[in-house]
Design a protein around this motif. Structure first.
Motif: not given
Length: 164
Positions: A75, A77, A79-80, A82-84
């Protein structure tokens, strides 16, 4: 500092407060007959706090990887977005709603609804498989808690006259 170390630092602070409460404040009000017991009500919290502090320190002080060595599944952080995050936040809101609806709606209905809706949020769309699994799991957990452990869980809402 990496995200996992920041999380370990936060967990360390929480566990230190929990450990302080377990070691210094929990046993102050024990009656005299319980003070001679080998195991006190604070024994498990003491062990839990020591283990959690140890794990947090291992993560915090460990020789982990640097940010340059990030792998594919790690992960990031930075690029948070970009996550669901929508799914995660919706599941957190559903957990809070489940906790609030547990008493008025009853264990069986609220648990089946939470498990079904949670699985649908995560992507499961086959209700012909989902509903029997959630019904079976909920019924099994209710039976084990109610009958085997002897802890009363209101199975249905008040309007159905389930008492308690």
């Amino acid at each position: 500092m990496a995200l996992d170390r920041w999380i370990a630092l936060i967990i360390l602070m929480i566990c230190m407060a929990y450990g302080y409460a377990a070691f210094f404040t929990m046993d102050a009000g024990l009656p005299p007959f319980m003070q001679r017991n080998a195991i006190w009500p604070s024994t498990f919290p003491k062990v839990l706090s020591v283990l959690a502090i140890t794990c947090a320190l291992i993560i915090l002080l460990g020789q982990g990887k640097s940010d340059d060595e990030a792998k594919e599944g790690d992960i990031n952080y930075r690029r948070l977005m970009d996550y669901n995050l929508g799914q995660a936040l919706l599941l957190l809101a559903m957990m809070a709603g489940y906790a609030l609806m547990l008493r008025p709606v009853g264990f069986l209905i609220s648990t089946v609804a939470f498990l079904t809706l949670g699985a649908m949020v995560l992507g499961e769309r086959k209700l012909q498989f989902l509903l029997p699994v959630t019904l079976l799991a909920t019924g099994l957990v209710w039976y084990l808690v109610q009958q085997v452990l002897g802890i009363y869980l209101r199975p249905l809402p008040y309007v159905f006259g389930t008492g308690g």
